[in-house]
Design an enzyme around this catalytic site. Sequence first.
Site, PDB file in Angstrom:
ATOM      1  N   ASP A   1     -44.359  54.354   4.547  1.00 52.25           N
ATOM      2  CA  ASP A   1     -42.973  54.056   3.948  1.00 52.25           C
ATOM      3  C   ASP A   1     -41.643  54.237   4.607  1.00 52.25           C
ATOM      4  OD1 ASP A   1     -43.340  56.797   4.223  1.00 52.25           O
ATOM      5  OD2 ASP A   1     -42.482  57.286   2.409  1.00 52.25           O
TER       6      ASP A   1
ATOM      7  N   ASP B   1     -41.814  57.518  10.041  1.00 46.95           N
ATOM      8  CA  ASP B   1     -43.010  56.528   9.864  1.00 46.95           C
ATOM      9  C   ASP B   1     -42.339  55.313  11.080  1.00 46.95           C
ATOM     10  OD1 ASP B   1     -44.022  56.681   6.948  1.00 46.95           O
ATOM     11  OD2 ASP B   1     -41.751  57.069   7.214  1.00 46.95           O
TER      12      ASP B   1
ATOM     13  N   ASN C   1     -40.234  57.300   0.641  1.00 41.54           N
ATOM     14  CA  ASN C   1     -39.017  57.685   1.198  1.00 41.54           C
ATOM     15  C   ASN C   1     -37.722  56.974   0.379  1.00 41.54           C
ATOM     16  OD1 ASN C   1     -39.808  59.873   2.952  1.00 41.54           O
ATOM     17  ND2 ASN C   1     -40.239  58.113   4.412  1.00 41.54           N
TER      18      ASN C   1
ATOM     19  N   THR D   1     -49.126  57.278   6.351  1.00 42.79           N
ATOM     20  CA  THR D   1     -47.924  58.226   6.624  1.00 42.79           C
ATOM     21  C   THR D   1     -47.068  58.247   5.362  1.00 42.79           C
ATOM     22  OG1 THR D   1     -46.642  56.556   7.931  1.00 42.79           O
ATOM     23  CG2 THR D   1     -48.138  57.865   9.192  1.00 42.79           C
TER      24      THR D   1
ATOM     25  N   PHE E   1     -43.913  66.515   0.598  1.00 44.45           N
ATOM     26  CA  PHE E   1     -43.403  65.101  -0.162  1.00 44.45           C
ATOM     27  C   PHE E   1     -44.395  64.100  -0.272  1.00 44.45           C
ATOM     28  CE2 PHE E   1     -41.529  60.613   0.275  1.00 44.45           C
ATOM     29  CZ  PHE E   1     -40.509  60.840  -0.878  1.00 44.45           C
ATOM     30  N   ASN E   2     -45.418  63.672   0.628  1.00 41.57           N
ATOM     31  CA  ASN E   2     -46.109  62.521   0.470  1.00 41.57           C
ATOM     32  C   ASN E   2     -47.096  62.983  -0.739  1.00 41.57           C
ATOM     33  OD1 ASN E   2     -44.988  60.905   2.498  1.00 41.57           O
ATOM     34  ND2 ASN E   2     -46.415  61.536   4.069  1.00 41.57           N
TER      35      ASN E   2
ATOM     36  N   HIS F   1     -42.857  64.177  11.720  1.00 42.66           N
ATOM     37  CA  HIS F   1     -44.082  64.319  10.949  1.00 42.66           C
ATOM     38  C   HIS F   1     -45.188  63.074  11.339  1.00 42.66           C
ATOM     39  CE1 HIS F   1     -42.059  67.131   8.232  1.00 42.66           C
ATOM     40  NE2 HIS F   1     -41.097  66.208   8.129  1.00 42.66           N
ATOM     41  N   ASP F   2     -44.680  61.957  11.175  1.00 37.88           N
ATOM     42  CA  ASP F   2     -45.580  60.771  10.993  1.00 37.88           C
ATOM     43  C   ASP F   2     -46.490  60.530  12.426  1.00 37.88           C
ATOM     44  OD1 ASP F   2     -45.407  60.876   8.216  1.00 37.88           O
ATOM     45  OD2 ASP F   2     -43.795  59.477   8.321  1.00 37.88           O
TER      46      ASP F   2
HETATM   47  C1  BDR Z   1     -43.181  63.201   5.157  1.00 35.67           C
HETATM   48  O1  BDR Z   1     -42.293  62.701   3.902  1.00 35.67           O
HETATM   49  C2  BDR Z   1     -41.330  61.786   4.470  1.00 35.67           C
HETATM   50  O2  BDR Z   1     -40.081  61.947   4.123  1.00 35.67           O
HETATM   51  C3  BDR Z   1     -41.730  61.376   6.005  1.00 35.67           C
HETATM   52  O3  BDR Z   1     -41.600  60.176   6.055  1.00 35.67           O
HETATM   53  C4  BDR Z   1     -43.025  62.041   6.006  1.00 35.67           C
HETATM   54  O4  BDR Z   1     -44.091  61.020   5.962  1.00 35.67           O
HETATM   55  C5  BDR Z   1     -43.124  64.571   5.250  1.00 35.67           C
HETATM   56  O5  BDR Z   1     -43.119  65.402   4.228  1.00 35.67           O
HETATM   57 CA    CA Z   2     -43.490  58.707   5.785  1.00 38.56          CA
END
Ligand code: BDR
Ligand code: CA
Length: 315
Positions: free
Chosen positions: A11, A16, A41, A127, A169-170, A243-244
């Site tokens: 996303d 990502d 996102n 991701t 978040f994810n 993160h990703d």
């Molecule tokens: C995740 O949430 C999104 O904001 C980022 O792309 C990442 O996948 C981190 O919590």
């Molecule tokens: Ca992401």
Amino acid sequence: MGAEKIIIDCDPGQDDAINLLLAMSSPAELEILGITTVAGNVPLEFTQRNARLICDVADRGDMRVYAGCPRPMVRPLLTAEKVHGGTGIDGIEVGTPKQPLQQRHAVDFIVDTLLAADDASITLVPTGPLTNIAMAIVKDPSILAKVRRIVLMGGAMREGGNFSPSAEFNILVDPHAAQVVFECGRPLVVMGLDVTHQVIATRERVARIAALANPAALATAGMLGFFNRHDSKKYGYEGAPLHDPCTVAWLLCPELFDGHDCNVVVETASPLTMGHTAVDFWGVTGRRPNATWVHAVDADGFYDLLVERIGRYST
Ligand code: BDR
Ligand code: CA
């Protein structure tokens, strides 16, 4: 053994996008069968566009980008423009991509590709919210036999949540989809905030990338310039957690990471802790391990890898 066959479900999102650049720089290790996109996102119309723009940056007209689900399975869509900006990849110029969008739905692409594959031969790399992956599993559970492993970014244990006090978040965006994935029975490698918060894009690390000065490097540095502003303010870090890219970095160099097999269940009922990943790190429940929970990384080694791979776009 040849390159590992992967489908990246994402996303974009700056992190990502950088993960896509990392994957596309590594054809000896990873064969990207397709890039599927999901709402997260930012809404789907932007995530699919952003994935195509990143293929343009990488000059990879051979990539195939598919659009998937525009909303989570049960809950309304939650987006993160406050982190990623209105485009999702603020920090670079966002125009109309040259790369076309494939007509097939991402979930159909995932199902058909897996059904046509050998057993345990394809790795899924999600991701974003897990909607597309869960929908594919729900549509045809026989695809699971074809999955080698799922290496995903999502969840949190020691770090707590980043979008609610207890949820990452994810997983928070589509906890029902996440639970389908966590109980799917295939090997799962999970990059939660416990590990991603260790790979901070410090000013010095971003400068190393910018100095490579090729189109992928400049895009990466530009996106991190934006991403860092929000997260530095939020966490008080010197830069944002990348993160990703932990997912593809793990596929390329698993020796950089430490993980622990344990049971992970997703909270899908409580309004207070919705999307929480209950990680039984110490094995206190007696529940069977269903995931490798990655909790540590050699951050300098991670950035050395990223710099070396983004440097490949120079030649
Ligand atoms: C995740 O949430 C999104 O904001 C980022 O792309 C990442 O996948 C981190 O919590
Ligand atoms: Ca992401």
